[in-house]
Design a protein around this motif. Structure first.
Motif, PDB file in Angstrom:
ATOM      1  N   LEU A  22       0.817  -1.217   0.000  1.00 20.83           N
ATOM      2  CA  LEU A  22       0.000   0.000   0.000  1.00 20.83           C
ATOM      3  C   LEU A  22       0.851   1.268   0.000  1.00 20.83           C
ATOM      4  O   LEU A  22       0.315   2.372  -0.031  1.00 20.83           O
ATOM      5  N   GLU A  23       2.190   1.099   0.081  1.00 23.07           N
ATOM      6  CA  GLU A  23       3.123   2.226   0.054  1.00 23.07           C
ATOM      7  C   GLU A  23       2.871   3.193   1.208  1.00 23.07           C
ATOM      8  O   GLU A  23       2.698   4.399   1.019  1.00 23.07           O
ATOM      9  N   VAL A  24       2.840   2.641   2.418  1.00 23.81           N
ATOM     10  CA  VAL A  24       2.712   3.449   3.622  1.00 23.81           C
ATOM     11  C   VAL A  24       3.789   3.029   4.618  1.00 23.81           C
ATOM     12  O   VAL A  24       4.363   1.945   4.522  1.00 23.81           O
ATOM     13  N   GLU A  32      -4.341   7.118   7.338  1.00 21.22           N
ATOM     14  CA  GLU A  32      -3.337   7.106   6.272  1.00 21.22           C
ATOM     15  C   GLU A  32      -3.413   5.812   5.472  1.00 21.22           C
ATOM     16  O   GLU A  32      -3.245   5.812   4.246  1.00 21.22           O
ATOM     17  N   ILE A  33      -3.670   4.714   6.147  1.00 24.33           N
ATOM     18  CA  ILE A  33      -3.797   3.424   5.463  1.00 24.33           C
ATOM     19  C   ILE A  33      -5.037   3.419   4.583  1.00 24.33           C
ATOM     20  O   ILE A  33      -5.010   2.922   3.453  1.00 24.33           O
ATOM     21  N   ARG A  34      -6.132   3.992   5.075  1.00 25.04           N
ATOM     22  CA  ARG A  34      -7.361   4.051   4.289  1.00 25.04           C
ATOM     23  C   ARG A  34      -7.159   4.878   3.013  1.00 25.04           C
ATOM     24  O   ARG A  34      -7.571   4.474   1.925  1.00 25.04           O
ATOM     25  N   ARG A  39      -6.310   5.215  -2.850  1.00 25.59           N
ATOM     26  CA  ARG A  39      -5.448   5.691  -3.939  1.00 25.59           C
ATOM     27  C   ARG A  39      -4.979   4.513  -4.794  1.00 25.59           C
ATOM     28  O   ARG A  39      -4.968   4.592  -6.030  1.00 25.59           O
ATOM     29  N   ALA A  40      -4.595   3.410  -4.143  1.00 28.58           N
ATOM     30  CA  ALA A  40      -4.100   2.248  -4.882  1.00 28.58           C
ATOM     31  C   ALA A  40      -5.191   1.655  -5.769  1.00 28.58           C
ATOM     32  O   ALA A  40      -4.931   1.277  -6.920  1.00 28.58           O
ATOM     33  N   ILE A  41      -6.421   1.579  -5.253  1.00 19.27           N
ATOM     34  CA  ILE A  41      -7.534   1.061  -6.056  1.00 19.27           C
ATOM     35  C   ILE A  41      -7.792   1.968  -7.254  1.00 19.27           C
ATOM     36  O   ILE A  41      -7.944   1.511  -8.391  1.00 19.27           O
ATOM     37  N   ALA A  70      -4.856  -6.688   1.585  1.00 22.37           N
ATOM     38  CA  ALA A  70      -3.848  -6.015   2.403  1.00 22.37           C
ATOM     39  C   ALA A  70      -4.496  -4.987   3.319  1.00 22.37           C
ATOM     40  O   ALA A  70      -4.161  -4.881   4.509  1.00 22.37           O
ATOM     41  N   TYR A  71      -5.434  -4.221   2.775  1.00 22.66           N
ATOM     42  CA  TYR A  71      -6.102  -3.200   3.596  1.00 22.66           C
ATOM     43  C   TYR A  71      -6.919  -3.826   4.719  1.00 22.66           C
ATOM     44  O   TYR A  71      -6.904  -3.359   5.858  1.00 22.66           O
ATOM     45  N   MET A  72      -7.638  -4.898   4.418  1.00 22.71           N
ATOM     46  CA  MET A  72      -8.454  -5.553   5.434  1.00 22.71           C
ATOM     47  C   MET A  72      -7.593  -6.077   6.575  1.00 22.71           C
ATOM     48  O   MET A  72      -7.987  -6.043   7.744  1.00 22.71           O
ATOM     49  N   GLN A  73      -6.390  -6.556   6.252  1.00 23.12           N
ATOM     50  CA  GLN A  73      -5.497  -7.055   7.292  1.00 23.12           C
ATOM     51  C   GLN A  73      -4.952  -5.927   8.165  1.00 23.12           C
ATOM     52  O   GLN A  73      -4.832  -6.074   9.384  1.00 23.12           O
TER      53      GLN A  73
END
Length: 269
Positions: A22-24, A32-34, A39-41, A70-73
């Motif tokens: 996710l490039e964070v 920030e993760i959200r 952005r990635a989607i 990845a986001y859900m995790q």
């Protein structure tokens, strides 16, 4: 995600570093993760469209599923802690030096009675390390489904869109006066766009939230930093999103700015 589908056809793998995907940063906040996920989607879909169907739809969907996994995790505190422990363990294995030649490793146990001896560095504390919690549907009932997560993100984005629209309404008179002062020879260059955004009282971060375009790229548009854009097709999409978000004439903004971009690229070439 500036290159086309960095992991084409890949499926969610348990050994991946979701922060890198996710490039964070690893200490990134939930917000920030959200934002990185959205952005990635957005960029994955934009790059697939820019490829003029050269990228199969199934590869695009596989990448989207991978990003969503990845986001859900990382969005769930329990699974994020388990992921952090796994990443830390992988790093420890990478930096652990090989044993000296003089140290003999114990043989593999030949029978149930054999004893396994674990070698530890001198001075290391003999503490029992907590086991990583298994993340399963039964043990982690709080994990949101992908659909629930997308609905939640859509609700948040709607709130931000309403906020920007309200600012557009409140500043419309000031913006129209500004455009009228420019006269018929007005050109929507970077400086004009920047002044309109400030009249709207919309920050670059707010604009990035509603357009799914990175704040750094929005700033590059306003500063006419043409080298920040790898292709005209990407810049065109960013300009259209910029204009729609600030209630500006999309066609005029796009045509004016792209003419400046082409001229700048010709001079550079």
């Amino acid at each position: 995600m500036t290159q086309s589908l960095k992991h084409e056809g890949a499926s969610p793998l348990e050994h991946e570093n979701y922060y890198k995907l996710l490039e964070v940063r690893e200490d990134a906040t939930s917000e920030e993760i959200r934002v990185a996920y959205e952005r990635a989607i957005h960029e994955t879909r934009a790059e697939s469209l820019a490829g003029y169907s050269l990228v199969p739809d199934e590869e695009v969907e596989a990448e989207i599923q991978r990003i969503s996994h990845a986001y859900m995790q990382l969005a769930n505190p329990v699974s994020r802690k388990a992921h952090d422990r796994r990443i830390a363990a992988q790093r420890e294995q990478q930096i652990m030096p090989p044993p000296p030649a003089s140290v003999k490793l114990p043989p593999s146990p030949a029978s149930p009675d054999s004893k396994v001896i674990y070698l530890r560095p001198q001075g290391a504390a003999l503490e029992s390390e907590p086991k990583a919690a298994a993340v399963t549907p039964e043990s982690d009932a709080k994990t949101m489904s992908l659909q629930e997560m997308q609905n939640s993100l859509a609700h948040i984005r709607r709130g931000k869109l309403l906020s920007v629209r309200q600012k557009n309404l409140q500043s419309e008179q000031s913006v129209q006066q500004f455009l009228a002062a420019l006269g018929e020879a007005r050109i929507f260059n970077g400086n004009v766009l920047s002044q309109i955004r400030r009249l709207r009282e919309v920050s670059l971060d707010e604009l990035a939230e509603v357009t799914f375009v990175r704040a750094s790229l929005l700033q590059a548009i306003e500063e006419e930093n043409f080298k920040s854009f790898v292709a005209e097709v990407y810049l065109k999409g960013h300009l259209q999103s910029y204009a729609r978000a600030l209630n500006l004439p999309v066609t005029e903004v796009t045509e004016d700015y792209l003419e400046l971009y082409r001229q700048g690229m010709r001079e550079k070439g």
